[in-house]
Design an enzyme around this catalytic site. Structure first.
Site, PDB file in Angstrom:
ATOM      1  CE  LYS A 112      48.969  56.361  22.801  1.00  4.55           C
ATOM      2  NZ  LYS A 112      49.302  55.438  21.620  1.00  4.55           N
ATOM      3  CB  CYS A 128      54.857  55.166  21.744  1.00  8.84           C
ATOM      4  SG  CYS A 128      54.411  56.193  20.314  1.00  8.84           S
ATOM      5  CG  ASN A 149      51.676  52.985  24.294  1.00 13.30           C
ATOM      6  OD1 ASN A 149      51.611  52.016  23.676  1.00 13.30           O
ATOM      7  ND2 ASN A 149      52.392  54.087  24.067  1.00 13.30           N
TER       8      ASN A 149
HETATM    9  N1  LIG Z   1      54.020  57.805  15.249  1.00 11.07           N
HETATM   10  C1  LIG Z   1      53.360  56.962  15.645  1.00 11.07           C
HETATM   11  O1  LIG Z   1      53.983  56.002  15.625  1.00 11.07           O
HETATM   12  C2  LIG Z   1      52.574  57.297  17.062  1.00 11.07           C
HETATM   13  C3  LIG Z   1      51.555  56.214  17.422  1.00 11.07           C
HETATM   14  C4  LIG Z   1      50.335  56.797  18.519  1.00 11.07           C
HETATM   15  C5  LIG Z   1      50.685  58.347  19.029  1.00 11.07           C
HETATM   16  N2  LIG Z   1      52.161  59.105  18.677  1.00 11.07           N
HETATM   17  C6  LIG Z   1      51.288  60.198  19.025  1.00 11.07           C
HETATM   18  O2  LIG Z   1      51.739  61.417  18.097  1.00 11.07           O
HETATM   19  C7  LIG Z   1      52.306  62.294  18.059  1.00 11.07           C
HETATM   20  C8  LIG Z   1      52.803  62.689  16.742  1.00 11.07           C
HETATM   21  O3  LIG Z   1      53.313  61.455  16.214  1.00 11.07           O
HETATM   22  P1  LIG Z   1      54.861  61.754  15.277  1.00 11.07           P
HETATM   23  O4  LIG Z   1      54.766  59.836  15.227  1.00 11.07           O
HETATM   24  O5  LIG Z   1      53.874  61.131  14.010  1.00 11.07           O
HETATM   25  O6  LIG Z   1      55.577  62.564  15.333  1.00 11.07           O
HETATM   26  P2  LIG Z   1      56.453  63.460  13.738  1.00 11.07           P
HETATM   27  O7  LIG Z   1      57.639  63.661  14.140  1.00 11.07           O
HETATM   28  O8  LIG Z   1      56.728  62.633  13.225  1.00 11.07           O
HETATM   29  O9  LIG Z   1      55.523  64.237  13.157  1.00 11.07           O
HETATM   30  C9  LIG Z   1      55.571  65.250  13.899  1.00 11.07           C
HETATM   31  C10 LIG Z   1      55.377  66.663  12.732  1.00 11.07           C
HETATM   32  O10 LIG Z   1      54.998  67.711  13.274  1.00 11.07           O
HETATM   33  C11 LIG Z   1      55.417  68.786  13.051  1.00 11.07           C
HETATM   34  N3  LIG Z   1      55.378  70.263  13.649  1.00 11.07           N
HETATM   35  C12 LIG Z   1      56.036  70.529  15.356  1.00 11.07           C
HETATM   36  N4  LIG Z   1      55.611  71.346  15.433  1.00 11.07           N
HETATM   37  C13 LIG Z   1      54.671  71.846  14.565  1.00 11.07           C
HETATM   38  C14 LIG Z   1      53.900  73.256  15.174  1.00 11.07           C
HETATM   39  N5  LIG Z   1      53.782  73.784  15.350  1.00 11.07           N
HETATM   40  N6  LIG Z   1      52.507  73.223  13.631  1.00 11.07           N
HETATM   41  C15 LIG Z   1      52.933  72.332  12.458  1.00 11.07           C
HETATM   42  N7  LIG Z   1      53.699  71.128  12.495  1.00 11.07           N
HETATM   43  C16 LIG Z   1      54.516  70.735  13.525  1.00 11.07           C
HETATM   44  C17 LIG Z   1      56.984  68.420  12.568  1.00 11.07           C
HETATM   45  O11 LIG Z   1      57.975  68.906  11.728  1.00 11.07           O
HETATM   46  C18 LIG Z   1      56.729  66.949  12.053  1.00 11.07           C
HETATM   47  O12 LIG Z   1      56.939  67.276  10.775  1.00 11.07           O
HETATM   48  C19 LIG Z   1      53.033  62.223  19.352  1.00 11.07           C
HETATM   49  O13 LIG Z   1      52.543  62.852  19.987  1.00 11.07           O
HETATM   50  C20 LIG Z   1      53.167  60.446  19.762  1.00 11.07           C
HETATM   51  O14 LIG Z   1      54.111  60.328  20.280  1.00 11.07           O
HETATM   52  C21 LIG Z   1      52.730  58.910  17.524  1.00 11.07           C
END
Ligand SMILES: NC(=O)c1ccc[n+]([C@@H]2O[C@H](COP(=O)([O-])OP(=O)(O)OC[C@H]3O[C@@H](n4cnc5c(N)ncnc54)[C@H](O)[C@@H]3O)[C@@H](O)[C@H]2O)c1
Length: 415
Positions: A204, A258, A208
């Site tokens: 992963k 990312c 990136n």
């Molecule tokens: N968004 C993307 O395009 C993308 C792509 C690949 C990987 N990722 C990875 O995926 C992961 C999530 O990213 P995202 O963009 O969905 O984040 P985000 O910020 O959109 O959402 C995360 C959610 O998790 C909640 N949260 C935090 N701690 C929590 C807990 N202990 N219990 C329950 N809920 C909790 C937050 O309130 C938030 O709503 C990250 O590691 C990111 O790097 C994201």
């Protein structure tokens, strides 16, 4: 494995929970943010993503998807919480930690825990496995299954890519990887490859980091071409005609949550400085400052100079403003006493006040195109020119055609 709990309902968790529910699983989505839960309970996704709303509503209406603040016993737990960057350029794993603690409260023998959040190598086994062992006494691989399934989706195309992207799944043992594959193959149409935990975590980060290094190369090319007074866009277009060359496009910086972040996760534990990866990060981070210096140079002699920035999101055709290079450009220009206004009809949760098209351009001395939103193609450039005090365009994305733009009386500058 019938009941799945998705921990964290953001850009990754909410689409995943909705798709799993539509594919027959009983899904409980949990989030610590009360506002998120409230909005979802009212039937509206709290994030903008094409096609998500329909899929989410159908999942809720079928009764297969519930949302809550409170975790429950489940067969499978999927962790999709944020992993941002700390001030000292390390992964902030506090959300993964708190999610793992929550899961420890109700995990049972035979369950499957899947980490989806992008993390430094070793996180799934050491941090998630370690917390669950300490709090529940259950050992990963022996008492329950543990796996890492990274996301490779592109914002703006998440619903399509969730289903159609090839996936890599790592397991603490073979059974963990196979069981995780069983869950994802309920909706993934592409191949799913299995490996160990650390390899999956590293893959992963590699994806990136590869893009970040490529972007740094193109940004560096733009600076060198500037020195020689050569058009970098022509250079890249021609070079990419070579069958084994694929250089990405330069721009005002690299944004999103990312690409500017994941390379640091890869090198954070090495104890080595000045790696290629670090240098590339620094080149990309420098771009907004280079852009700002050029803007200042072009309009500093005006009385009360004003710059109009087009685009506040971190990439084209989406509203996500996280880590957008526009933020750094605004800060730099303000430091130099330039009046700044920003126009972006797509932007969500912008940290800076956005203006209407008219207000952003009225009396402006330069239009700086930072994001190539397709909707900017519909602009009436005669109207734009008429609103501005000085007709300068600085196109950091090779968006406009120089000849056309000059036809409206603009001076055209590019990277
Ligand atoms: N968004 C993307 O395009 C993308 C792509 C690949 C990987 N990722 C990875 O995926 C992961 C999530 O990213 P995202 O963009 O969905 O984040 P985000 O910020 O959109 O959402 C995360 C959610 O998790 C909640 N949260 C935090 N701690 C929590 C807990 N202990 N219990 C329950 N809920 C909790 C937050 O309130 C938030 O709503 C990250 O590691 C990111 O790097 C994201």
């Amino acid at each position: 494995m019938k009941k799945i709990c998705v921990v964290g309902l953001g850009y990754i968790g909410l689409p995943t929970a909705s798709i799993l529910a539509n594919n027959g699983y009983d899904v409980l989505g949990i989030d610590i943010n009360e506002k998120v839960i409230e909005k979802l309970r009212n039937g509206t996704p709290h994030i903008e993503e094409p096609d998500l709303k329909g899929i989410f509503i159908s999942a809720i209406n079928s009764g297969k998807l519930r949302v809550s603040k409170k975790i429950e016993k489940s067969d499978v737990f999927i962790i999709s919480v944020p992993t941002p960057l700390t001030e000292d350029k390390k992964a902030d794993l506090s959300y993964v930690e708190s999610a793992s603690k929550e899961i420890s409260k109700c995990i049972e023998k035979g369950n499957l825990v899947i980490l989806e959040s992008t993390s430094p190598p070793g996180t799934t086994e050491k941090l998630v496995g370690g917390i669950i062992l300490n709090s529940s006494g259950l050992k990963a691989g022996a008492d329950y299954l543990l796996s890492f399934c990274p996301e490779r989706v592109l914002p703006g195309k998440i619903m399509y890519e969730l289903v159609n992207n090839t996936r890599i799944i790592g397991g603490i043992n073979k059974e963990s990887a196979i069981k995780a594959r069983e869950i994802y193959s309920s909706f993934v149409k592409a191949e799913i490859y299995l490996t160990d935990l650390k390899t999956a975590e590293f893959v992963k980060l590699t994806e990136n980091t590869y893009r970040d290094v490529n972007l740094a190369f193109s940004n560096e090319l733009s600076l060198i071409c500037n020195y020689y007074n050569i058009n970098v866009w022509d250079v890249i277009r021609f070079a990419n005609m070579h069958p084994r060359v694929n250089i990405l496009s330069p721009g005002p910086g690299v944004g999103g949550h990312c690409i500017p972040i994941d390379p640091w996760f890869m090198i954070q534990n090495l104890g080595r400085e000045n790696t290629l990866i670090e240098k590339c990060r620094n080149i990309n981070n420098e771009m907004p400052f280079i852009i700002s210096r050029k803007v200042v140079e072009l309009i500093k002699d005006k009385k009360s100079p004003k710059a109009t920035l087009f685009g506040a999101s971190y990439k084209e055709d989406i509203g996500d403003t996280r880590e957008s290079p526009t933020v750094a450009v605004i800060k730099e220009l303000k430091k130099e006493k330039i009046n700044v206004s920003v126009y972006d009809p797509l932007a969500e949760n912008s940290k800076y006040e956005l203006s209407s098209l008219e207000d952003s351009l009225k009396g402006s001395d330069i239009l700086v195109l930072l994001v190539s939103h397709s909707i900017f193609r519909n602009l009436d450039m005669n109207y734009v020119a008429g609103l501005m005090r000085t007709r300068n365009i600085f196109d950091t994305r090779n968006f406009f055609k120089k000849d056309e733009i000059e036809g409206y009386g603009f001076k055209y500058f590019s990277l």
